[in-house]
Design a protein around this motif. Sequence first.
Motif, PDB file in Angstrom:
ATOM      1  N   VAL A 225       0.823  -0.872   0.006  1.00 23.85           N
ATOM      2  CA  VAL A 225       0.065  -0.248  -0.032  1.00 23.85           C
ATOM      3  C   VAL A 225       0.846   1.257  -0.096  1.00 23.85           C
ATOM      4  CG1 VAL A 225      -1.924   1.117   1.343  1.00 23.85           C
ATOM      5  CG2 VAL A 225      -1.792  -1.219   1.328  1.00 23.85           C
ATOM      6  N   ILE A 226       0.712   1.943  -0.954  1.00 27.56           N
ATOM      7  CA  ILE A 226       1.639   3.353  -1.032  1.00 27.56           C
ATOM      8  C   ILE A 226       0.562   4.376  -1.063  1.00 27.56           C
ATOM      9  CG2 ILE A 226       3.022   4.457  -2.635  1.00 27.56           C
ATOM     10  CD1 ILE A 226       4.517   1.977  -2.719  1.00 27.56           C
ATOM     11  N   PHE A 227       1.038   5.267  -0.225  1.00 20.62           N
ATOM     12  CA  PHE A 227       0.118   6.606   0.094  1.00 20.62           C
ATOM     13  C   PHE A 227       1.171   7.734  -0.929  1.00 20.62           C
ATOM     14  CE2 PHE A 227      -1.593   4.451   3.738  1.00 20.62           C
ATOM     15  CZ  PHE A 227      -2.691   4.994   4.014  1.00 20.62           C
ATOM     16  N   VAL A 228       0.223   8.312  -1.516  1.00 23.24           N
ATOM     17  CA  VAL A 228       1.010   9.560  -2.356  1.00 23.24           C
ATOM     18  C   VAL A 228       0.275  10.689  -2.329  1.00 23.24           C
ATOM     19  CG1 VAL A 228       1.400  10.206  -4.858  1.00 23.24           C
ATOM     20  CG2 VAL A 228       0.965   7.657  -4.366  1.00 23.24           C
ATOM     21  N   SER A 229       1.211  11.786  -1.880  1.00 26.80           N
ATOM     22  CA  SER A 229       0.827  13.322  -1.341  1.00 26.80           C
ATOM     23  C   SER A 229       0.348  14.038  -2.720  1.00 26.80           C
ATOM     24  CB  SER A 229       1.878  13.986  -0.853  1.00 26.80           C
ATOM     25  OG  SER A 229       1.499  15.177  -0.754  1.00 26.80           O
ATOM     26  N   THR A 230      -0.696  14.507  -2.668  1.00 31.45           N
ATOM     27  CA  THR A 230      -1.172  15.521  -3.959  1.00 31.45           C
ATOM     28  C   THR A 230      -0.829  16.805  -3.717  1.00 31.45           C
ATOM     29  OG1 THR A 230      -3.329  15.378  -3.425  1.00 31.45           O
ATOM     30  CG2 THR A 230      -2.767  13.806  -5.025  1.00 31.45           C
ATOM     31  N   LYS A 231       0.121  17.158  -2.532  1.00 28.47           N
ATOM     32  CA  LYS A 231       0.312  18.340  -2.404  1.00 28.47           C
ATOM     33  C   LYS A 231       1.463  19.016  -3.267  1.00 28.47           C
ATOM     34  CE  LYS A 231       1.476  17.891   2.138  1.00 28.47           C
ATOM     35  NZ  LYS A 231       1.510  17.785   3.409  1.00 28.47           N
ATOM     36  N   GLU A 232       1.694  20.614  -3.344  1.00 30.67           N
ATOM     37  CA  GLU A 232       2.688  20.981  -3.887  1.00 30.67           C
ATOM     38  C   GLU A 232       3.873  20.877  -3.424  1.00 30.67           C
ATOM     39  OE1 GLU A 232       1.353  24.564  -6.446  1.00 30.67           O
ATOM     40  OE2 GLU A 232       3.091  25.465  -5.901  1.00 30.67           O
ATOM     41  N   PHE A 233       5.128  20.484  -4.096  1.00 29.95           N
ATOM     42  CA  PHE A 233       6.298  20.780  -3.626  1.00 29.95           C
ATOM     43  C   PHE A 233       7.248  21.613  -4.267  1.00 29.95           C
ATOM     44  CE2 PHE A 233       4.564  16.241  -2.887  1.00 29.95           C
ATOM     45  CZ  PHE A 233       4.659  16.216  -1.324  1.00 29.95           C
ATOM     46  N   GLN A 234       8.334  21.997  -3.582  1.00 30.58           N
ATOM     47  CA  GLN A 234       9.177  22.893  -4.162  1.00 30.58           C
ATOM     48  C   GLN A 234      10.624  22.262  -4.204  1.00 30.58           C
ATOM     49  OE1 GLN A 234      11.293  25.905  -1.750  1.00 30.58           O
ATOM     50  NE2 GLN A 234      10.155  27.352  -3.165  1.00 30.58           N
ATOM     51  N   GLY A 235      11.085  22.249  -5.326  1.00 24.73           N
ATOM     52  CA  GLY A 235      12.802  21.601  -5.502  1.00 24.73           C
ATOM     53  C   GLY A 235      13.883  22.840  -5.943  1.00 24.73           C
ATOM     54  N   ARG A 236      14.843  22.796  -5.692  1.00 22.03           N
ATOM     55  CA  ARG A 236      15.961  23.441  -6.029  1.00 22.03           C
ATOM     56  C   ARG A 236      16.864  22.619  -6.939  1.00 22.03           C
ATOM     57  NH1 ARG A 236      16.065  28.101  -3.816  1.00 22.03           N
ATOM     58  NH2 ARG A 236      17.529  28.653  -5.291  1.00 22.03           N
ATOM     59  N   TYR A 237      17.095  23.452  -8.106  1.00 19.52           N
ATOM     60  CA  TYR A 237      18.083  22.795  -9.072  1.00 19.52           C
ATOM     61  C   TYR A 237      19.218  23.556  -9.341  1.00 19.52           C
ATOM     62  CZ  TYR A 237      16.238  26.153 -12.514  1.00 19.52           C
ATOM     63  OH  TYR A 237      15.885  27.187 -12.811  1.00 19.52           O
ATOM     64  N   GLY A 238      20.389  22.962  -9.698  1.00 20.60           N
ATOM     65  CA  GLY A 238      21.301  23.846 -10.156  1.00 20.60           C
ATOM     66  C   GLY A 238      22.344  22.689 -11.077  1.00 20.60           C
ATOM     67  N   GLY A 239      23.133  23.286 -12.084  1.00 18.24           N
ATOM     68  CA  GLY A 239      23.910  22.341 -13.054  1.00 18.24           C
ATOM     69  C   GLY A 239      24.798  23.028 -13.888  1.00 18.24           C
ATOM     70  N   GLU A 240      25.311  22.440 -14.791  1.00 21.27           N
ATOM     71  CA  GLU A 240      25.881  23.020 -15.565  1.00 21.27           C
ATOM     72  C   GLU A 240      25.758  22.397 -17.257  1.00 21.27           C
ATOM     73  OE1 GLU A 240      30.566  21.479 -14.702  1.00 21.27           O
ATOM     74  OE2 GLU A 240      29.937  23.595 -14.203  1.00 21.27           O
ATOM     75  N   THR A 241      26.073  22.993 -17.982  1.00 25.83           N
ATOM     76  CA  THR A 241      25.944  22.532 -19.523  1.00 25.83           C
ATOM     77  C   THR A 241      26.484  23.275 -20.297  1.00 25.83           C
ATOM     78  OG1 THR A 241      24.428  21.616 -20.978  1.00 25.83           O
ATOM     79  CG2 THR A 241      23.568  23.721 -19.817  1.00 25.83           C
ATOM     80  N   GLN A 242      26.503  23.133 -21.528  1.00 25.66           N
ATOM     81  CA  GLN A 242      27.145  24.105 -22.585  1.00 25.66           C
ATOM     82  C   GLN A 242      26.089  24.604 -23.672  1.00 25.66           C
ATOM     83  OE1 GLN A 242      29.793  21.224 -24.275  1.00 25.66           O
ATOM     84  NE2 GLN A 242      31.324  22.018 -23.418  1.00 25.66           N
ATOM     85  N   THR A 243      26.359  25.654 -23.853  1.00 29.00           N
ATOM     86  CA  THR A 243      25.395  26.380 -24.890  1.00 29.00           C
ATOM     87  C   THR A 243      25.641  25.828 -26.421  1.00 29.00           C
ATOM     88  OG1 THR A 243      27.070  28.338 -25.569  1.00 29.00           O
ATOM     89  CG2 THR A 243      25.594  28.703 -23.973  1.00 29.00           C
ATOM     90  N   ARG A 244      24.902  26.254 -27.422  1.00 28.49           N
ATOM     91  CA  ARG A 244      25.180  25.732 -28.702  1.00 28.49           C
ATOM     92  C   ARG A 244      26.575  26.005 -29.118  1.00 28.49           C
ATOM     93  NH1 ARG A 244      20.179  28.319 -31.535  1.00 28.49           N
ATOM     94  NH2 ARG A 244      21.750  29.922 -32.126  1.00 28.49           N
ATOM     95  N   GLU A 245      27.285  27.184 -28.918  1.00 26.30           N
ATOM     96  CA  GLU A 245      28.533  27.381 -29.105  1.00 26.30           C
ATOM     97  C   GLU A 245      29.459  26.793 -28.232  1.00 26.30           C
ATOM     98  OE1 GLU A 245      26.679  29.580 -27.736  1.00 26.30           O
ATOM     99  OE2 GLU A 245      26.397  31.030 -28.945  1.00 26.30           O
ATOM    100  N   LEU A 246      29.111  25.895 -27.450  1.00 24.60           N
ATOM    101  CA  LEU A 246      29.936  25.176 -26.492  1.00 24.60           C
ATOM    102  C   LEU A 246      30.389  26.063 -25.341  1.00 24.60           C
ATOM    103  CD1 LEU A 246      31.695  22.623 -28.749  1.00 24.60           C
ATOM    104  CD2 LEU A 246      29.395  22.239 -27.714  1.00 24.60           C
ATOM    105  N   ALA A 247      29.877  27.228 -25.173  1.00 23.97           N
ATOM    106  CA  ALA A 247      30.260  27.997 -24.044  1.00 23.97           C
ATOM    107  C   ALA A 247      29.790  27.279 -22.652  1.00 23.97           C
ATOM    108  CB  ALA A 247      29.652  29.259 -24.084  1.00 23.97           C
ATOM    109  N   PRO A 248      30.660  27.125 -21.894  1.00 20.93           N
ATOM    110  CA  PRO A 248      30.232  26.365 -20.418  1.00 20.93           C
ATOM    111  C   PRO A 248      29.346  27.364 -19.677  1.00 20.93           C
ATOM    112  CG  PRO A 248      32.419  27.327 -20.266  1.00 20.93           C
ATOM    113  CD  PRO A 248      32.071  27.644 -21.752  1.00 20.93           C
ATOM    114  N   ILE A 249      27.977  26.836 -19.295  1.00 17.23           N
ATOM    115  CA  ILE A 249      27.335  27.751 -18.489  1.00 17.23           C
ATOM    116  C   ILE A 249      26.782  26.874 -17.182  1.00 17.23           C
ATOM    117  CG2 ILE A 249      26.211  29.456 -20.223  1.00 17.23           C
ATOM    118  CD1 ILE A 249      23.758  27.320 -19.922  1.00 17.23           C
ATOM    119  N   LYS A 250      26.499  27.725 -16.195  1.00 14.50           N
ATOM    120  CA  LYS A 250      26.120  27.322 -14.910  1.00 14.50           C
ATOM    121  C   LYS A 250      24.711  27.934 -14.586  1.00 14.50           C
ATOM    122  CE  LYS A 250      29.260  28.388 -12.133  1.00 14.50           C
ATOM    123  NZ  LYS A 250      30.085  28.569 -10.813  1.00 14.50           N
TER     124      LYS A 250
END
Length: 334
Positions: free
Chosen positions: A80-105
């Motif tokens: 038996v699994i209870f699932v909350s239907t309340k709203e949650f907040q999450g933080r994110y952060g990371g890095e990737t590259q732009t189309r020109e391969l510029a590193p971005i955070k």
Amino acid sequence: MVQVIEWVNPGEDEIIWRYPNEVIKWGAQLVVHEYEVAVFMRDGKVYDVFGPGRHTLTTQNLPLLYKLVGGSNSPFKATVIFVSTKEFQGRYGGETQTRELAPIKYYGVYWFKVADPVQFLTEVVGGQSLYDTSDVTKFIRAYFNEGMMKHLSSYSIVDLFQNLDMVSTQVKVKLMEDFRRLGLELVDVKIEGVNTTDEWRQRLFWIMQTGNAQAVMQLDTAKQVAAELGKSGSASVGTGMVLIPQLMQPQAPAQPAQPNAGGGVPPAGYQNQPAQQQAQPQAQQQEICPYCGKPLPPGARFCPYCGHEIKRCPNGHIVPEGAKFCPVCGAKIE
Ligand SMILES: [Zn+2]
Ligand SMILES: [Zn+2]
């Protein structure tokens, strides 16, 4: 004694809770609170679903499981699994590259909730065998971050720094579709900060000064960019000064870009420029230092932050070191 199946005192950020006993007796009391759904699963598959209320488990209100357990009245096995239907907040952060391969955070906040508990349990909980709420939260954060990385990397560095509002809106729509596939509703996403390296910030400065992304991109280093653009006179350049958004004014130029591994809260010293500050009246054309990216006082001959000499053409435009001509107006430099 009557078996009572109830999620007692759910924690602030708990999305799911698994009732620890897998042996269920007919006649058990199932208590489902507001903003909760209780789902009966077996072998990762979803069977009967209960909304808020107090339910006595009978062969009638568990038709799918009753059929599965062969119509017997003895205790049966189910998760038996209870699932909350309340709203949650999450933080994110990371890095990737732009189309020109510029590193971005990048980093920010997002809000989500379970919109379709059955799909959510099928895709995430059963599908990934994640029955612990912190594992589920981690999975959702990683899923969000992966999507964010993928979508951001399809933009150019100029879009990210000059049109962040547009980029945010488009990325949000794509992420919302991704989330819907998991039975989740992505309520909102906020990009709080985007940053790149000093080198790319200077390159961006010249792209925006001259309007000539191609010429700037062909050169390897920011120094080379400045020298080359200065040599070529007005031939390769665009229409003149463009507005440099607030985002381009880094707070900590001495702080090298550190990978923000694993997402979560950005490290201290990480640039924090709220996206809203990007909108500046067009009239205020704040000059920034091409060497450190900080705002300059009007007509400055030296940068008050990094001390670098600021060379200007006879018309007052900032020109790169070693330039023979102004890259903005083409005037000859003495
Ligand atoms: Zn400076
Ligand atoms: Zn000029």
